[in-house]
Write an enzyme that holds these catalytic residues in place. Structure first.
Site, short mmCIF file in Angstrom:
data_model
loop_
_atom_site.label_atom_id
_atom_site.label_comp_id
_atom_site.label_asym_id
_atom_site.label_seq_id
_atom_site.Cartn_x
_atom_site.Cartn_y
_atom_site.Cartn_z
N ASN A 210 0.85 -1.20 0.00
CA ASN A 210 0.00 0.00 0.00
C ASN A 210 0.88 1.24 0.00
O ASN A 210 2.11 1.16 -0.01
CB ASN A 210 -0.95 -0.01 1.20
N PRO A 305 -2.93 -11.79 10.16
CA PRO A 305 -3.26 -11.60 11.57
C PRO A 305 -3.43 -10.12 11.87
O PRO A 305 -2.75 -9.28 11.27
CB PRO A 305 -2.02 -12.15 12.29
N ASP A 306 -4.34 -9.77 12.77
CA ASP A 306 -4.49 -8.38 13.21
C ASP A 306 -3.55 -8.19 14.41
O ASP A 306 -3.83 -8.67 15.51
CB ASP A 306 -5.94 -8.08 13.57
N ILE A 307 -2.45 -7.53 14.17
CA ILE A 307 -1.39 -7.39 15.19
C ILE A 307 -1.93 -6.66 16.41
O ILE A 307 -1.76 -7.08 17.56
CB ILE A 307 -0.17 -6.66 14.59
N LYS A 337 -13.70 1.10 15.94
CA LYS A 337 -12.42 0.39 16.07
C LYS A 337 -11.87 0.48 17.50
O LYS A 337 -11.29 -0.47 18.02
CB LYS A 337 -11.41 0.99 15.09
N LYS A 341 -11.44 -3.17 18.96
CA LYS A 341 -10.06 -3.66 19.15
C LYS A 341 -9.58 -3.43 20.58
O LYS A 341 -8.43 -3.68 20.90
CB LYS A 341 -9.12 -2.98 18.16
O1 C5P Z 1 -8.73 -2.39 10.98
P1 C5P Z 1 -7.74 -1.41 10.49
O2 C5P Z 1 -6.71 -2.01 9.60
O3 C5P Z 1 -8.32 -0.18 9.87
O4 C5P Z 1 -7.00 -0.92 11.83
C1 C5P Z 1 -5.97 -0.02 11.78
C2 C5P Z 1 -5.09 -0.18 12.98
O5 C5P Z 1 -4.83 -1.56 13.25
C3 C5P Z 1 -3.74 0.46 12.80
O6 C5P Z 1 -3.29 0.92 14.05
C4 C5P Z 1 -2.90 -0.69 12.27
O7 C5P Z 1 -1.52 -0.50 12.55
C5 C5P Z 1 -3.46 -1.86 13.03
N1 C5P Z 1 -3.45 -3.14 12.29
C6 C5P Z 1 -2.65 -4.16 12.72
N2 C5P Z 1 -2.67 -5.37 12.06
C7 C5P Z 1 -3.47 -5.56 10.98
C8 C5P Z 1 -4.27 -4.51 10.52
C9 C5P Z 1 -4.24 -3.31 11.19
O8 C5P Z 1 -1.92 -4.00 13.69
N3 C5P Z 1 -3.45 -6.72 10.37
#
Ligand code: C5P
Length: 402
Positions: A210, A305-307, A337, A341
């Site tokens: 991106n 994975p969502d870190i 969010k 989160k």
């Molecule tokens: O859900 P979204 O991608 O919009 O969320 C954005 C936030 O989540 C940012 O702080 C981004 O660094 C974090 N993020 C993450 N891992 C992912 C996707 C987003 O840590 N796979």
């Protein structure tokens, strides 16, 4: 909330060839919102003109101690009281000697005696002069007296020699000043950041990624470091020079970023996720370059994975700040969010508009936490990062006090 805005700095320029860099230094200090008044020794005026420095500083340049007209406008004692910091850059060997022995035979040395403000020097001289026993003795005495030393650096010199004695570059001096003037509110606090994009390989030559430049994350890392924090930055591939005094870990994919974050998270007090992590990755990475022998092709992707979500699910999560980059319905998505989160704060920015957000120098933010919010209007990412870091610091201490 920019701590450097309206801070008052006297820039003393002495007789050294490095004085040619002083105009750039003044410009960079003013970019930070610092008010600069320039004081030059007679020798300095042989290297760069007072007119140049007057033009870049926007203030009259002071050169004389016993000038009736200047004393009427802002006398030397008044000038010495006015300053929050006196920076002497370049500081010649002769001026360092004068400072050591408390001379007051010109305006700059008199100001140094008459001020209660901190004094910093950026030495610049021939390497032999810097190494000279007497110069080193003088510097030891000055350091014992609390004078701050910025540099010198080692490298090629104007005289053709190579060695120690080069003045630090203006950007390094600005960094040192930032460090000196910023209160160390985050001393002893460990801050972990993610920044930049991730790359998800399709084949050996192609990837999905991106437009994130990493600038916002890098600027926040520098701002946290200036507040005294111990900063670790986990970065995706970007074209930026690393912030000074920050531990850097370079990663490639979302999976790599997660592994690196989890390896550091246990000792982290504040986690700031600015990375634009790829949401999906190809199910299969081809080992050979994909050939263009089909009219169309379908890529099958799977979720990364969502870190951030994994961090907040830990038993003992750090204070956690997320970012939300949205093209529409910014506020609703950001608030959602924050809850979903389980974040302590979220910084939302509108992307897809010219001159702000991704891959741009400027940004604007709307920050939310459980029972409040704050709008940061558009400005440079560096300034924004400082303001945001101060807010994070405030919220962090409020949270830990509860
Ligand atoms: O859900 P979204 O991608 O919009 O969320 C954005 C936030 O989540 C940012 O702080 C981004 O660094 C974090 N993020 C993450 N891992 C992912 C996707 C987003 O840590 N796979």
């Amino acid at each position: 909330m920019n701590l450097l805005a309206n801070q008052k700095v006297i820039l003393g320029i002495t007789g050294s060839i490095a004085a040619y860099k002083s105009a750039d230094l003044v410009r960079r200090l003013r970019e930070q919102g610092i008010i600069v008044r320039v004081v030059m020794t007679m020798a300095a005026t042989q290297f760069i003109t007072p007119l140049t420095l007057q033009a870049v500083s926007g203030n009259r340049v002071h050169t004389d101690l016993l000038d009736v007209e200047t004393e009427m406008a802002m006398g030397h004692i008044e000038l010495a009281r006015w300053a929050d910091l006196i920076l002497i850059a370049p500081a010649s060997a002769d001026f360092l000697a004068k400072l050591t022995y408390g001379h007051a035979d010109d305006l700059l040395s008199t100001l140094c005696l008459a001020t209660a403000a901190p004094i910093a020097v950026a030495p610049a001289m021939n390497q032999q002069m810097w190494q000279a026993f007497i110069t080193q003795e003088n510097c030891k005495k000055l350091q014992q007296r609390g004078i701050h030393f910025f540099g010198p650096a080692t490298g090629a010199q104007a005289c053709g020699e190579v060695g120690s004695g080069r003045m630090l570059e203006p950007f390094e001096l600005v960094h040192q000043i930032e460090n000196l003037l910023t209160p160390k509110k985050l001393q002893g606090i460990k801050v972990l950041l993610t920044a930049g994009p991730t790359r998800e390989d399709l084949d050996p030559v192609r990837f999905l990624s991106n437009r994130s430049s990493g600038r916002m994350g890098y600027a926040i890392a520098a701002a946290a470091q200036a507040l005294g924090a111990e900063v670790t930055l986990i970065t995706g591939p970007v074209a930026l020079s690393p912030p000074l005094h920050v531990s850097i870990f370079s990663v490639y994919s979302a999976q790599d970023m997660l592994t690196s974050v989890l390896a550091h998270i246990e000792t982290t007090d504040i986690f700031i996720a600015t990375a634009a992590v790829a949401d999906y990755r190809p199910v299969k990475m081809e080992t050979q370059k994909i050939k263009k022998n089909q009219e169309s092709m379908i890529l099958q992707l799977e979720k990364n994975p969502d870190i951030l979500a994994q961090v907040t699910q830990l038993t003992n999560p750090p204070f956690t700040v997320g970012f939300a980059a949205e093209t529409h319905q910014l506020i609703d998505y950001a608030k959602d969010k924050l809850k979903r989160k389980n974040l302590d704060m979220i910084a939302a920015n509108q992307v897809g508009i010219e001159g702000s957000g991704f891959d741009s120098e400027d940004n604007a933010l709307h920050v939310f936490w459980q029972d409040g919010d704050m709008v940061f209007p558009r400005c440079s990412k560096k300034q924004l990062a400082r303001q945001l870091m101060l807010l994070i610091t405030e919220r962090y201490f409020e949270n830990t006090a509860q």
